[in-house]
Design a protein around this motif. Structure first.
Motif, PDB file in Angstrom:
ATOM      1  N   GLU A  54       0.722  -1.211  -0.173  1.00 16.77           N
ATOM      2  CA  GLU A  54      -0.167   0.095  -0.026  1.00 16.77           C
ATOM      3  C   GLU A  54       0.752   1.233   0.198  1.00 16.77           C
ATOM      4  OE1 GLU A  54       0.198  -1.643   4.426  1.00 16.77           O
ATOM      5  OE2 GLU A  54       0.195  -2.398   2.199  1.00 16.77           O
ATOM      6  N   ILE A  82      -6.221   0.490   3.360  1.00 16.97           N
ATOM      7  CA  ILE A  82      -5.352   1.667   3.363  1.00 16.97           C
ATOM      8  C   ILE A  82      -5.359   2.740   2.486  1.00 16.97           C
ATOM      9  CG2 ILE A  82      -2.964   2.385   3.584  1.00 16.97           C
ATOM     10  CD1 ILE A  82      -2.750  -0.195   5.520  1.00 16.97           C
ATOM     11  N   LYS A  87      -5.626  10.262   3.420  1.00 18.62           N
ATOM     12  CA  LYS A  87      -4.495  10.604   4.194  1.00 18.62           C
ATOM     13  C   LYS A  87      -3.492   9.665   4.205  1.00 18.62           C
ATOM     14  CE  LYS A  87      -6.329   8.861   8.527  1.00 18.62           C
ATOM     15  NZ  LYS A  87      -6.615   9.523   9.790  1.00 18.62           N
ATOM     16  N   ASN A  88      -3.748   8.500   4.081  1.00 22.51           N
ATOM     17  CA  ASN A  88      -2.916   7.263   3.962  1.00 22.51           C
ATOM     18  C   ASN A  88      -1.921   7.348   2.570  1.00 22.51           C
ATOM     19  OD1 ASN A  88      -3.830   6.327   6.329  1.00 22.51           O
ATOM     20  ND2 ASN A  88      -5.561   4.924   5.465  1.00 22.51           N
ATOM     21  N   ASN A  89      -2.252   8.123   1.679  1.00 25.66           N
ATOM     22  CA  ASN A  89      -1.627   8.106   0.213  1.00 25.66           C
ATOM     23  C   ASN A  89      -0.547   9.237   0.208  1.00 25.66           C
ATOM     24  OD1 ASN A  89      -3.026   5.636  -0.492  1.00 25.66           O
ATOM     25  ND2 ASN A  89      -4.816   7.033  -1.130  1.00 25.66           N
TER      26      ASN A  89
END
Length: 221
Positions: A54, A82, A87-89
């Motif tokens: 991810e 994810i 925001k996770n990226n």
């Protein structure tokens, strides 16, 4: 089966491209003018997008690829969860690493990278927990969860003769397990023994750096 590699500038992440009779596979996509031209020249209209994990340097081109052809995204469950949250990226860690390199080299790479890096969320079409087998163009593609580098890490094995390991196995570089979602315990107890159980002559395509047989890669451990 020919595998072409495209290296993401700035952070040297590998994207892989395989084509067969008008259909293609892209593994860990990032934006690439060279790949775009290749897709157009070969009239590719069906793409299977496979993700090894991810982290943004391996997923930032998913939506970009989808603008060119009908696409199906396959990844591990945690990876899918994810990348579905913006925001996770965000490439916070990547930007930090580039900023440190800029400080040493008196360059401005981090700013350039942040200007072109897309804001995005991704949706997976097929997910799995531990294992999944997919048939493509007469070939068997096996996906296996390999926790340690990240929660959603997996390896992708084609016909038991070649493996795409993402960041779960790199040549000359030990797997990093200190990032969020990583686990040294899981890597040492689950993933590493599994990788060492495979045929040492299997060709390995890692997420960074050069390919080699598993024997060649494990020689550096």
């Amino acid at each position: 089966m020919t595998v072409r590699r495209f290296v993401y500038p700035y952070i040297n992440a590998n994207m892989y491209f395989i084509v067969d009779n008008g259909r293609a596979i892209v593994i860990d996509p990032h934006q690439s003018d060279e790949l775009h031209a290749l897709l157009i020249s070969q009239n590719i209209n069906d793409i299977l997008i496979l993700l090894t994990h991810e982290h943004p340097d391996h997923t930032s081109g998913v939506n970009w690829v989808r603008t060119f052809a009908n696409s199906t995204v396959i990844c591990q469950d945690s990876c899918a969860q994810i990348i579905a949250i913006e925001k996770n990226n965000r490439p916070v860690l990547l930007s930090f690493i580039l900023a440190e390199q800029d400080r040493i080299n008196n360059t401005n790479t981090a700013d350039e990278f942040n200007k072109i890096f897309p804001q995005y969320v991704c949706a997976a079409d097929i997910t799995f927990s531990q294992e999944y087998i997919h048939q493509w163009q007469g070939r068997t593609i096996k996906f296996l969860s390999t926790p340690g580098h990240s929660k959603g890490s997996a390896v992708i094995i084609f016909d038991e003769i070649m493996i795409f390991t993402g960041d779960s196995l790199l040549k000359k570089i030990p797997a990093i397990t200190r990032f969020p979602g990583g686990s040294t315990k899981d890597y040492n107890n689950i993933t590493l023994p599994f990788l060492k159980s495979l045929d040492e002559d299997m060709l390995c395509f890692p997420g960074h750096g050069d390919e080699g047989t598993l024997k060649e890669i494990f020689h550096n451990f």
